[in-house]
Design a protein around this motif. Structure first.
Motif, PDB file in Angstrom:
ATOM      1  N   GLU A 147      14.459  14.432  -5.520  1.00 56.04           N
ATOM      2  CA  GLU A 147      15.532  13.448  -5.596  1.00 56.04           C
ATOM      3  C   GLU A 147      15.548  12.520  -4.380  1.00 56.04           C
ATOM      4  O   GLU A 147      16.191  11.477  -4.399  1.00 56.04           O
ATOM      5  CB  GLU A 147      16.877  14.152  -5.744  1.00 56.04           C
ATOM      6  CG  GLU A 147      17.032  14.946  -7.030  1.00 56.04           C
ATOM      7  CD  GLU A 147      16.338  16.302  -6.992  1.00 56.04           C
ATOM      8  OE1 GLU A 147      16.324  16.981  -8.034  1.00 56.04           O
ATOM      9  OE2 GLU A 147      15.806  16.698  -5.916  1.00 56.04           O
ATOM     10  N   SER A 148      14.825  12.922  -3.326  1.00 60.67           N
ATOM     11  CA  SER A 148      14.683  12.095  -2.127  1.00 60.67           C
ATOM     12  C   SER A 148      13.301  11.468  -2.036  1.00 60.67           C
ATOM     13  O   SER A 148      12.876  11.033  -0.961  1.00 60.67           O
ATOM     14  CB  SER A 148      14.961  12.938  -0.868  1.00 60.67           C
ATOM     15  OG  SER A 148      16.292  13.406  -0.861  1.00 60.67           O
ATOM     16  N   LEU A 149      12.599  11.431  -3.151  1.00 59.65           N
ATOM     17  CA  LEU A 149      11.307  10.743  -3.231  1.00 59.65           C
ATOM     18  C   LEU A 149      11.567   9.414  -3.933  1.00 59.65           C
ATOM     19  O   LEU A 149      11.880   9.375  -5.125  1.00 59.65           O
ATOM     20  CB  LEU A 149      10.300  11.591  -4.012  1.00 59.65           C
ATOM     21  CG  LEU A 149       8.810  11.280  -3.826  1.00 59.65           C
ATOM     22  CD1 LEU A 149       7.949  12.380  -4.422  1.00 59.65           C
ATOM     23  CD2 LEU A 149       8.417   9.938  -4.416  1.00 59.65           C
ATOM     24  N   ILE A 150      11.440   8.326  -3.179  1.00 56.80           N
ATOM     25  CA  ILE A 150      11.868   7.011  -3.654  1.00 56.80           C
ATOM     26  C   ILE A 150      10.634   6.140  -3.914  1.00 56.80           C
ATOM     27  O   ILE A 150      10.012   5.610  -2.987  1.00 56.80           O
ATOM     28  CB  ILE A 150      12.800   6.317  -2.632  1.00 56.80           C
ATOM     29  CG1 ILE A 150      13.817   7.317  -2.038  1.00 56.80           C
ATOM     30  CG2 ILE A 150      13.485   5.124  -3.289  1.00 56.80           C
ATOM     31  CD1 ILE A 150      14.718   7.989  -3.036  1.00 56.80           C
ATOM     32  N   HIS A 151      10.275   5.985  -5.177  1.00 62.43           N
ATOM     33  CA  HIS A 151       9.185   5.084  -5.569  1.00 62.43           C
ATOM     34  C   HIS A 151       9.720   3.655  -5.486  1.00 62.43           C
ATOM     35  O   HIS A 151      10.593   3.255  -6.267  1.00 62.43           O
ATOM     36  CB  HIS A 151       8.756   5.369  -7.009  1.00 62.43           C
ATOM     37  CG  HIS A 151       8.184   6.727  -7.243  1.00 62.43           C
ATOM     38  ND1 HIS A 151       6.951   7.118  -6.752  1.00 62.43           N
ATOM     39  CD2 HIS A 151       8.655   7.803  -7.961  1.00 62.43           C
ATOM     40  CE1 HIS A 151       6.687   8.355  -7.150  1.00 62.43           C
ATOM     41  NE2 HIS A 151       7.705   8.803  -7.881  1.00 62.43           N
ATOM     42  N   THR A 152       9.177   2.854  -4.585  1.00 60.35           N
ATOM     43  CA  THR A 152       9.763   1.555  -4.257  1.00 60.35           C
ATOM     44  C   THR A 152       8.752   0.430  -4.422  1.00 60.35           C
ATOM     45  O   THR A 152       7.657   0.487  -3.866  1.00 60.35           O
ATOM     46  CB  THR A 152      10.283   1.566  -2.799  1.00 60.35           C
ATOM     47  OG1 THR A 152      11.127   2.707  -2.592  1.00 60.35           O
ATOM     48  CG2 THR A 152      11.046   0.300  -2.483  1.00 60.35           C
ATOM     49  N   GLY A 153       9.134  -0.578  -5.214  1.00 54.37           N
ATOM     50  CA  GLY A 153       8.253  -1.723  -5.451  1.00 54.37           C
ATOM     51  C   GLY A 153       7.451  -1.611  -6.729  1.00 54.37           C
ATOM     52  O   GLY A 153       6.533  -2.412  -6.973  1.00 54.37           O
ATOM     53  N   GLY A 162       4.068  -9.178  -6.383  1.00 56.27           N
ATOM     54  CA  GLY A 162       4.449  -8.210  -5.360  1.00 56.27           C
ATOM     55  C   GLY A 162       5.324  -8.816  -4.282  1.00 56.27           C
ATOM     56  O   GLY A 162       5.736  -9.968  -4.358  1.00 56.27           O
ATOM     57  N   ILE A 163       5.588  -8.019  -3.257  1.00 63.80           N
ATOM     58  CA  ILE A 163       6.393  -8.503  -2.140  1.00 63.80           C
ATOM     59  C   ILE A 163       5.510  -9.254  -1.153  1.00 63.80           C
ATOM     60  O   ILE A 163       4.277  -9.173  -1.180  1.00 63.80           O
ATOM     61  CB  ILE A 163       7.147  -7.356  -1.441  1.00 63.80           C
ATOM     62  CG1 ILE A 163       6.179  -6.347  -0.794  1.00 63.80           C
ATOM     63  CG2 ILE A 163       8.081  -6.657  -2.424  1.00 63.80           C
ATOM     64  CD1 ILE A 163       6.889  -5.280   0.033  1.00 63.80           C
ATOM     65  N   THR A 164       6.139 -10.001  -0.276  1.00 70.55           N
ATOM     66  CA  THR A 164       5.431 -10.736   0.769  1.00 70.55           C
ATOM     67  C   THR A 164       5.244  -9.843   1.986  1.00 70.55           C
ATOM     68  O   THR A 164       5.901  -8.806   2.135  1.00 70.55           O
ATOM     69  CB  THR A 164       6.213 -11.980   1.185  1.00 70.55           C
ATOM     70  OG1 THR A 164       7.424 -11.575   1.850  1.00 70.55           O
ATOM     71  CG2 THR A 164       6.557 -12.856  -0.018  1.00 70.55           C
ATOM     72  N   SER A 165       4.377 -10.272   2.876  1.00 70.91           N
ATOM     73  CA  SER A 165       4.181  -9.513   4.115  1.00 70.91           C
ATOM     74  C   SER A 165       5.473  -9.472   4.924  1.00 70.91           C
ATOM     75  O   SER A 165       5.794  -8.447   5.544  1.00 70.91           O
ATOM     76  CB  SER A 165       3.042 -10.116   4.934  1.00 70.91           C
ATOM     77  OG  SER A 165       3.259 -11.489   5.195  1.00 70.91           O
ATOM     78  N   HIS A 166       6.235 -10.566   4.926  1.00 75.45           N
ATOM     79  CA  HIS A 166       7.497 -10.579   5.657  1.00 75.45           C
ATOM     80  C   HIS A 166       8.492  -9.587   5.063  1.00 75.45           C
ATOM     81  O   HIS A 166       9.191  -8.869   5.806  1.00 75.45           O
ATOM     82  CB  HIS A 166       8.110 -11.983   5.661  1.00 75.45           C
ATOM     83  CG  HIS A 166       9.442 -12.054   6.337  1.00 75.45           C
ATOM     84  ND1 HIS A 166       9.582 -11.951   7.703  1.00 75.45           N
ATOM     85  CD2 HIS A 166      10.700 -12.194   5.839  1.00 75.45           C
ATOM     86  CE1 HIS A 166      10.871 -12.036   8.024  1.00 75.45           C
ATOM     87  NE2 HIS A 166      11.560 -12.174   6.905  1.00 75.45           N
ATOM     88  N   THR A 214      12.232  -0.899  -8.632  1.00 77.96           N
ATOM     89  CA  THR A 214      11.163  -1.806  -9.037  1.00 77.96           C
ATOM     90  C   THR A 214      11.100  -3.028  -8.122  1.00 77.96           C
ATOM     91  O   THR A 214      11.952  -3.238  -7.252  1.00 77.96           O
ATOM     92  CB  THR A 214      11.359  -2.280 -10.484  1.00 77.96           C
ATOM     93  OG1 THR A 214      12.482  -3.174 -10.529  1.00 77.96           O
ATOM     94  CG2 THR A 214      11.585  -1.105 -11.422  1.00 77.96           C
ATOM     95  N   ILE A 215      10.097  -3.852  -8.369  1.00 84.24           N
ATOM     96  CA  ILE A 215       9.973  -5.113  -7.641  1.00 84.24           C
ATOM     97  C   ILE A 215      11.224  -5.967  -7.815  1.00 84.24           C
ATOM     98  O   ILE A 215      11.665  -6.643  -6.874  1.00 84.24           O
ATOM     99  CB  ILE A 215       8.716  -5.893  -8.101  1.00 84.24           C
ATOM    100  CG1 ILE A 215       8.523  -7.174  -7.288  1.00 84.24           C
ATOM    101  CG2 ILE A 215       8.766  -6.206  -9.591  1.00 84.24           C
ATOM    102  CD1 ILE A 215       8.274  -6.953  -5.827  1.00 84.24           C
TER     103      ILE A 215
END
Length: 313
Positions: free
Chosen positions: A175-181, A255-259, A204-205
């Protein structure tokens, strides 16, 4: 003059060379896992060359970040590079055992660990080594993909499987494993189901992009990962970045940016991490080594957060 780790390869970011050392006398321990197991598409990506190229690229950089209140990380933390895990290309289970033993030994030092892949399969034995020390672990997993398949063509340790193995690991609080992005059609329909069944959290993204304040959102992610655990571990797959920012990684858009990435991981660092890894940099596919160069910045942002959060001794 800094002695090289091997050949022409310097220690990461000018760190002290601790290869062969019996005592780890620095605040941060850096290591590599030059491993590529089964590829889930195509034939060969070359990510086993990641640790070498990341170190080579780091020679260009200091540890000073003027944009973060002019912090010079090495004024607050000493860095040591312990070299690479000795992998066995023909023996996947044997290599996983070696990674677990190597990591467990480092975790017992109580130092902040920074590991470089290699493919994402390395994260399972690294975290398993941490749980062997008696710690209850939460995980922030930054990635486009769940990497939680039961196996890949019979291989339970392929790059697409580590989080299934971690779901099964006593000492990891699912429950503390957070798949992010998480995003995109390279995920399979069953992967979201596996995460839900295990009790893991999916962000998700769109959750990242639609957050009204990314720093606040990063702290919310940390709170979820830190609930009812002793330590929080950060694992970053390069493809959480949009391929525009990651030419030497898996091909994933939207996806996300480097910033955005460094903004989030700096906040995680401020809150308190026990260690991190950065995986799936493909030097052979990146003539300018942009992706390998970026790893230095990512690591420094985490360490700067570690200092600014008051976690440096």
């Amino acid at each position: 003059m800094v002695s090289n780790i091997y050949g022409n390869t310097p220690p990461m970011l000018g760190a002290k060379n601790l290869t062969g050392a019996k005592d780890y006398d620095t605040d941060v321990l850096i290591y590599g896992v030059p491993w590529e197991g089964a590829c889930t598409w195509g034939d060969y990506t070359g990510c086993e060359l990641g640790p070498k190229q990341i170190r080579l690229s780091s020679a260009r950089y200091s540890t000073y970040l003027p944009e973060l209140d002019h912090i010079n990380v090495e004024d607050h933390l000493t860095l040591g590079d312990v070299g690479d895990v000795s992998v066995i290309p023909h023996d996947v289970p044997g290599t996983m055992d070696r990674i677990e033993s190597f990591a467990e030994n480092l975790w017992k030092s109580g130092k902040f660990l920074v590991g470089f892949g290699g493919d994402h399969g390395i994260t399972y034995p690294v975290v398993k080594g941490l749980t062997n020390t008696g710690k209850k672990v939460g995980i922030i997993h930054l990635d486009s993909h769940y990497d939680n398949m039961p196996h890949y063509e019979g291989d339970p340790f392929a790059r697409s499987t580590p989080f299934m193995r971690l779901y099964e690991t006593e000492g990891v609080r699912n429950e503390s494993l957070i798949h992010t992005g998480i995003k995109g059609p390279r995920n399979k329909p069953e992967t979201g189901k596996y995460a839900k069944e295990a009790g893991a959290v999916t962000l998700t993204i769109n959750d990242i992009k639609e957050a009204s304040d990314l720093r606040v959102f990063a702290n919310e992610i940390y709170d979820m990962a830190a609930k009812d655990v002793d330590v929080v571990y950060l694992t970053i797959c390069s493809d959480v970045l949009d391929f525009a920012f990651n030419p030497g990684g898996p091909v994933d858009g939207n996806g996300i940016t480097s910033h955005e990435l460094v903004t989030m991981i700096y906040e995680f660092g401020k809150r308190g991490l026990c260690g991190m890894d950065f995986v799936e940099v493909y030097p052979q596919q990146d003539p300018n080594q942009n992706s390998a160069h970026f790893v230095s910045t990512a690591v420094l942002y985490v360490l700067a957060g570690h200092v600014h959060g008051g976690h440096a001794k």
